[in-house]
Design a protein around this motif. Sequence first.
Motif, PDB file in Angstrom:
ATOM      1  N   ARG A  58     -31.349  31.014  12.564  1.00  0.00           N
ATOM      2  CA  ARG A  58     -30.411  32.072  12.186  1.00  0.00           C
ATOM      3  C   ARG A  58     -30.719  32.709  10.827  1.00  0.00           C
ATOM      4  O   ARG A  58     -31.321  32.075   9.939  1.00  0.00           O
ATOM      5  CB  ARG A  58     -28.970  31.544  12.181  1.00  0.00           C
ATOM      6  CG  ARG A  58     -28.758  30.247  11.443  1.00  0.00           C
ATOM      7  CD  ARG A  58     -27.342  29.697  11.549  1.00  0.00           C
ATOM      8  NE  ARG A  58     -26.812  29.562  12.872  1.00  0.00           N
ATOM      9  CZ  ARG A  58     -27.066  28.510  13.685  1.00  0.00           C
ATOM     10  NH1 ARG A  58     -27.851  27.529  13.283  1.00  0.00           N
ATOM     11  NH2 ARG A  58     -26.521  28.452  14.890  1.00  0.00           N
ATOM     12  N   GLU A  77     -24.096  35.986  16.592  1.00  0.00           N
ATOM     13  CA  GLU A  77     -23.383  34.708  16.561  1.00  0.00           C
ATOM     14  C   GLU A  77     -22.088  34.954  15.777  1.00  0.00           C
ATOM     15  O   GLU A  77     -22.015  34.716  14.572  1.00  0.00           O
ATOM     16  CB  GLU A  77     -24.234  33.618  15.910  1.00  0.00           C
ATOM     17  CG  GLU A  77     -23.654  32.227  16.079  1.00  0.00           C
ATOM     18  CD  GLU A  77     -24.444  31.161  15.332  1.00  0.00           C
ATOM     19  OE1 GLU A  77     -24.414  29.989  15.762  1.00  0.00           O
ATOM     20  OE2 GLU A  77     -25.079  31.473  14.307  1.00  0.00           O
ATOM     21  N   CYS A  82     -23.955  35.238  12.012  1.00  0.00           N
ATOM     22  CA  CYS A  82     -25.396  35.131  11.826  1.00  0.00           C
ATOM     23  C   CYS A  82     -26.136  35.896  12.920  1.00  0.00           C
ATOM     24  O   CYS A  82     -25.593  36.152  14.002  1.00  0.00           O
ATOM     25  CB  CYS A  82     -25.840  33.671  11.860  1.00  0.00           C
ATOM     26  SG  CYS A  82     -25.330  32.702  10.425  1.00  0.00           S
ATOM     27  N   LEU A  84     -28.929  35.286  15.424  1.00  0.00           N
ATOM     28  CA  LEU A  84     -29.436  34.044  15.993  1.00  0.00           C
ATOM     29  C   LEU A  84     -30.589  34.294  16.971  1.00  0.00           C
ATOM     30  O   LEU A  84     -30.477  35.108  17.888  1.00  0.00           O
ATOM     31  CB  LEU A  84     -28.301  33.320  16.706  1.00  0.00           C
ATOM     32  CG  LEU A  84     -28.571  31.931  17.279  1.00  0.00           C
ATOM     33  CD1 LEU A  84     -28.844  30.934  16.152  1.00  0.00           C
ATOM     34  CD2 LEU A  84     -27.378  31.454  18.117  1.00  0.00           C
TER      35      LEU A  84
END
Length: 300
Positions: A58, A77, A82, A84
């Motif tokens: 990430r 995410e 994040c 990812l």
Amino acid sequence: MTGTEYGLRHGDYTAVITARGAAVRELQFRGRDLIVPFPAGGPNPDFRGVIVAPWPNRIPDGRYTFDGADYQVPVNEAGRQCALHGFTPELDWKLESSTESAVKLSCAIEPGPGYPFTVGLTASYRLDVDGLHTTVAATNIGGNTAPYGVCPHPYLLAGPAPLDEWTLEVPARKFLEVTPERLLPVALRTVVDHEFDFRTPRMIGATKIDHAFTEIAFDADGGSRMVIRDPGGTGVGMAWDRSCPWLQIHTADKEHPAPNRLGLAVEPMTCPPDAFNSGQHLVRLQPGASHEASWSIFAS
């Protein structure tokens, strides 16, 4: 959706590779699952078996700085805010060649939001008596140096017993401590006297792992391997070369009612989490340059 699939067979091994994400949907040895499979024709849960590029793991908030420029890639995410596992898991890879025991797929990462680079990739899968072997090659087909990293994302199955009862061996001396909520890098820690010390095989038990390991022991030929074993005697392992100095291990912990600890995610990585910001082991792919990484999964 998984898209077109390619069945492979050699001796006691069979495998199914999907066009979407170049994922290993199924891998069996004498009819025994070596990875957590997923159904044909539907979505792929938890990135099972995909090729992850151009960054493993990430990037916090999807933001990074490379060669003095700031970039923002899409956040996918939501819970941890994040970006990812890069772009390749959602791409449809096209067939380049195939035989009964091998298939080669390709795709291109085109310039897009936060990643104005063009990278062509091939994923070559091959079955033989020693298991399933994978090589991912990346070539910068654009005009600017591109940040790059890659890893696979299989969930290994040692056997029918619960994951807690499996024995794990990981030849790594350090792990990357992360924040508990967002799993963002904090600092490298030694495994000595820590619950993550699996240099000598021992039972996983209730230990929860979602961490990257490094300072991996490689043999004279530049290879390393990890193994998990079921108390019933079956097992599965993964081998990789020095192109991957990091190894992400995840015990696949899920909150009820999601299925919990179905398998052990094992991801040899060319760079650690958030390498687009730290630069650690980040591949700087020059225009026209190529990079290769290889790994294998085998019955034990």
